[in-house]
Every structure is written in C-alpha cells, then in structure tokens.
Write a protein that holds these residues in place. Structure first.
Motif, short mmCIF file in Angstrom:
data_model
loop_
_atom_site.label_atom_id
_atom_site.label_comp_id
_atom_site.label_asym_id
_atom_site.label_seq_id
_atom_site.Cartn_x
_atom_site.Cartn_y
_atom_site.Cartn_z
N LYS A 8 46.30 39.30 36.52
CA LYS A 8 46.97 39.16 37.80
C LYS A 8 48.21 40.03 37.94
N LYS A 56 37.13 35.64 42.14
CA LYS A 56 37.23 34.30 41.57
C LYS A 56 38.47 34.25 40.69
N ALA A 57 39.45 33.43 41.10
CA ALA A 57 40.68 33.28 40.32
C ALA A 57 40.45 32.30 39.19
N LEU A 58 40.94 32.63 38.00
CA LEU A 58 40.82 31.77 36.84
C LEU A 58 42.19 31.28 36.42
N SER A 59 42.21 30.20 35.66
CA SER A 59 43.46 29.53 35.33
C SER A 59 44.31 30.28 34.31
N ASP A 60 43.70 31.18 33.53
CA ASP A 60 44.46 31.84 32.47
C ASP A 60 44.99 33.22 32.90
N ASN A 61 45.52 33.28 34.10
CA ASN A 61 46.26 34.43 34.58
C ASN A 61 45.41 35.67 34.85
N HIS A 62 44.14 35.48 35.16
CA HIS A 62 43.36 36.63 35.59
C HIS A 62 42.26 36.18 36.54
N TYR A 63 41.60 37.14 37.17
CA TYR A 63 40.52 36.80 38.07
C TYR A 63 39.36 37.77 37.86
N LYS A 88 42.88 35.84 24.41
CA LYS A 88 43.25 36.08 25.80
C LYS A 88 42.70 37.43 26.26
#
Length: 461
Positions: free
Chosen positions: A14, A56-63, A417
């Motif tokens: 992100k 699609k946004a993901l919870s671990d700071n990326h999409y 990550k």
C-alpha cells in the motif's frame, strides 16, 4: 496434454508507489505458450490482465490487483496440468494461495511452478521450495523450459525419469538450469492476453510514448554478479542473445499483427554485445521499419558507445535507462559491479543532444552503505541532472530469494511478509526511506534549478 497456464494477480504494497505495483507483462509465459501450443491443448488465465481494475485489499498492508482463481473453475476443469507463472516475488503469497486452491479442488491434477528467470522482480523458486510444496505444488520448473521441453513433457506423462531442471517434493538435489546459445525463441502469442486492458492502464515499465505498445525480449540473462539481484542465480551469469535479423523479424511481425509501433525492450541487459544493436539499428533503417523503442530495464551504460547514439535514434530509440546504482565506487565494489561514472555523464549529455530521454536507477540501503556513500550518490545525481538526465528511480535494497543478500546476516527481513522495493520490515527501514525521499526532493529541486537557469540564460541572450 491439456495445459492451463496461470499468471497471478499483481501484489502491491500500500505504501510502495515506487515499484511493487508495476505490472510486468507475462512475456515469458506467452512465449512459453507459443512454444508448446503446437503439440498440446493450451489455455492461459491471466488473473491480472483479465480484470486489472478489480482490487482486493488485504489486512497485511497490501492489496491484489486482478481476479481470483476461483472465477475460472469451468476452464480449470478441462485441464490436466497447471503451470503457475512465478511472475514476481511480491506475488509469492498469491501464488501459494493459487496452489492451495487448485490442490484442494483438483487433487488429481499436477501443479507445476514456472520460474520467471528474465526479470529482476522474479525469484529463484527452488529457494522457496518448502512454501510451494507445503501448499500443493507438485514440481518446480527452474530456468527456461524450452531446451528440454520434450523431456519434461514425457516425464509429466509418466514415461521417463525426472529432468534435471525439474524438482519435486522431498528432493535434495539442486536444479540445473539449462542454457543454449543461438536458440531461436518463438514469437510470443499475445492473442492469449487482453491487450486492450494492458493498454488502458495509465502506467507501464517504461514511458508510455504511445498508448499501444508491446514488451519484447531480444536477449536473456546478464553477466554481472550484483549481490542484491536474483539474476546471477536464475541465469548463472549466462548472457545469450537473439540474432539481429530475428529481432527485426519479430518486431515487424508484432507491428503488423497488433498494429503497434512502440516497443519496450525488457532484456535484463540488452546491450552487452555492442555490435548487435548497431546491426539491429542498421537493419531497422534499411527495411524502413518505422517504430519507436525504449531500453527500459537499466542497461549497462559502458556498453553503449557515444558515437552509436545517432544511429540508435534514427532506428527508433527514444529512451535509455542506465543503472549507476550508487555514486560511491566502494559500494559498487561491494555490489560486485564496475561502473564508469564519467562515461555515464557523457552518455547522458549526448543522449540529450540526440533527443533520447534518459533515466538513471539507484539503490539505497545496501548493508555496507554509510552516510558518506549516500552523500556521494547525492553529488553524482546532481552531476547527472546538470548534464541533462530526464528521470531517476530510487529503490531500497530488498533482497529477493536467490540473491546473495537474501540469507545474509547483514539484512534482517520478515520473509513471511510481502517483500517489495519498499521493504518496511527491514531493520532501519525508516533511515533508508528518509534517504530515498531526500533523493527524490533533490531530483525535483535540481531539475527545476538547472532548467530555470538554462532557460533564463538562453532567453536573456
């Protein structure tokens, strides 16, 4: 054989607007498809290219950019083998999720991971074998598959022993990547992807000089041993090139078939053999192939001769990217790459005279980099701008699987990550990010000042 080739969604961190989201086209995948489709039933699922506007946004700071694999169950049902293209290390977790989905829903079908050996954003898949095999992959195909494809095909059909560039779960052997000089590669089959979707995007690897363009590989590999790069491992420092006549024939074919007049040269190091591009340029001019092309991947500055620039321009060259990496010769020695700083200055100056746009790429945060090294980079950047540099790109060293620095004790990263060109999990990342922002600010400032005083001086005469 019924084969489905799968190119994953692009993973984007992100806060990394400087690199991880660049959609490197699946050029090696469509080249492979063109190579095998004569004797096999081949389909291609381009999860990114089929719908790049789906996010699609993901919870671990990326999409993730593109469609999920679950949308293609009808096509997947018809296949016997799945080849998943390991397009980039940033998308590693997405590739693992595709493996898991396929194994859960089609347990009898074989999953093969195909290495992307011709991109600095790729990675050595054998170094991540535990991840792949624990998520359902059956085999890893390392390096290029062209030279022994018949052997690979016979093995997958159960007729022969496992080839040396293929590894399976539990195997302790090191894969042997195969190379063959003077190999005639097939022309990529771009009919298999949605070109309009790629052309509609506002970004690309190099400048969008025209809306419609195609990436092209005219050579493979790189002879240099840079310690932050995966290419020395995925290519064993073996550089091999296409013949000039074959390069021009491919350009003419793609130009006519897809009505494209602009090509981005995606070679890892296209100008290693200087005389080759002299020949390519002369053939392009002789055949009156009216195109534009750009060297977008940071070629070695010393391999381009100053007296060659006019010929390059006349044949269509409009952009050259070089890679100084650092303004410090001591850091370049640590990296393992020689760089002629004065030649690069002369190259930038003369590109400006020949109306060729230039870019310089720098890396920040090498584990041996000290503040004095960073200051030298600042000074060299200023010198380049003064002599006409148009663009600059700044990347924080982010060792991908296969690079010498990947397992180095000098760099601490969280390998669970997403690893991008903004490696927020690296120790002291905030220092490197501050340095990068300073270089960006300096670039903008110097560009303004040099342009202002140059224009102001000329207008006062």
């Amino acid at each position: 054989m019924k084969i489905t080739l799968i190119s994953p969604r692009i993973a984007i961190q992100k806060n990394d607007f400087l690199g991880s989201g660049v959609p490197y086209w699946p050029i090696e995948l469509v080249t492979f498809a063109s190579f095998i489709e004569k004797n096999n039933e081949v389909s291609l699922i381009d999860l990114f290219g089929n719908n790049p506007n789906q996010i699609k946004a993901l919870s671990d700071n990326h999409y993730l950019q593109g469609e999920g694999i679950e949308a293609y169950e009808d096509k997947l049902n018809l296949s016997d083998f799945y080849f998943i293209f390991a397009i980039s290390f940033m998308s590693h977790h997405e590739i693992l999720n595709i493996c898991k989905f396929l194994k859960q829903n089609y347990p009898q079908k074989k999953i093969i991971i195909l290495e992307n050996s011709q991109a600095v954003t790729g990675y050595s898949i054998d170094k991540m074998s535990k991840d792949f095999f624990s998520n359902g992959a059956d085999y890893l195909l390392c390096g290029e598959p062209y030279y022994n494809w018949n052997e690979i095909r016979e093995f997958l059909l159960g007729r022969t022993k496992i080839p040396e560039n293929l590894i399976k779960s539990g195997s302790l052997k090191k894969p042997r990547r195969l190379y063959e000089k003077n190999f005639k590669y097939p022309i990529p089959n771009w009919d298999l992807v949605n070109l309009d979707n790629y052309w509609s995007l506002p970004y690309s690897h190099g400048p969008k000089l025209e809306k419609k363009f195609l990436p092209i590989l005219t050579s493979r590999g790189c002879p240099y041993p840079c310690d932050f790069c995966v290419v020395p491992d995925t290519n064993d420092r073996m550089w091999r090139s296409n013949f000039p006549n074959d390069v021009v024939s491919e350009i003419i074919y793609l130009k006519n078939k897809y009505n494209v007049n602009y090509f981005q040269i995606e070679d890892l190091n296209p100008t290693v053999k200087n005389s080759r591009w002299i020949d390519i340029s002369k053939i392009l001019i002789k055949k009156n192939v009216k195109i534009k092309f750009a060297f977008v991947s940071g070629t070695k500055a010393e391999t381009i001769k100053i007296d060659q620039l006019k010929l390059l321009y006349d044949s269509g060259c409009r952009y050259i990217s070089i890679s100084p990496e650092s303004g410090s010769s001591s850091i370049m020695s640590k990296i393992g790459k020689k760089f002629d700083y004065e030649h690069a200055i002369s190259l930038i100056k003369n590109c400006k005279r020949n109306n060729i746009i230039t870019q310089a790429c720098f890396v920040i945060g090498h584990p041996d980099e000290k503040n004095i090294d960073f200051i030298k980079t600042q000074k060299y950047l200023k010198k380049l701008i003064k002599n006409g540099l148009d663009e600059a790109a700044f990347f924080i060293v982010s060792p991908f699987a296969g690079s010498k620095l990947f397992n180095s004790k000098k760099i601490q990263i969280d390998k669970d990550k997403i690893i991008s060109f903004s490696p927020i999990h690296r120790k002291n990342y905030f220092i490197f990010d501050k340095r990068r922002k300073k270089l960006i600010f300096n670039f903008i400032l110097y560009k303004f000042l040099f342009q202002f005083f140059t224009v102001g001086f000329k207008s006062s005469i």
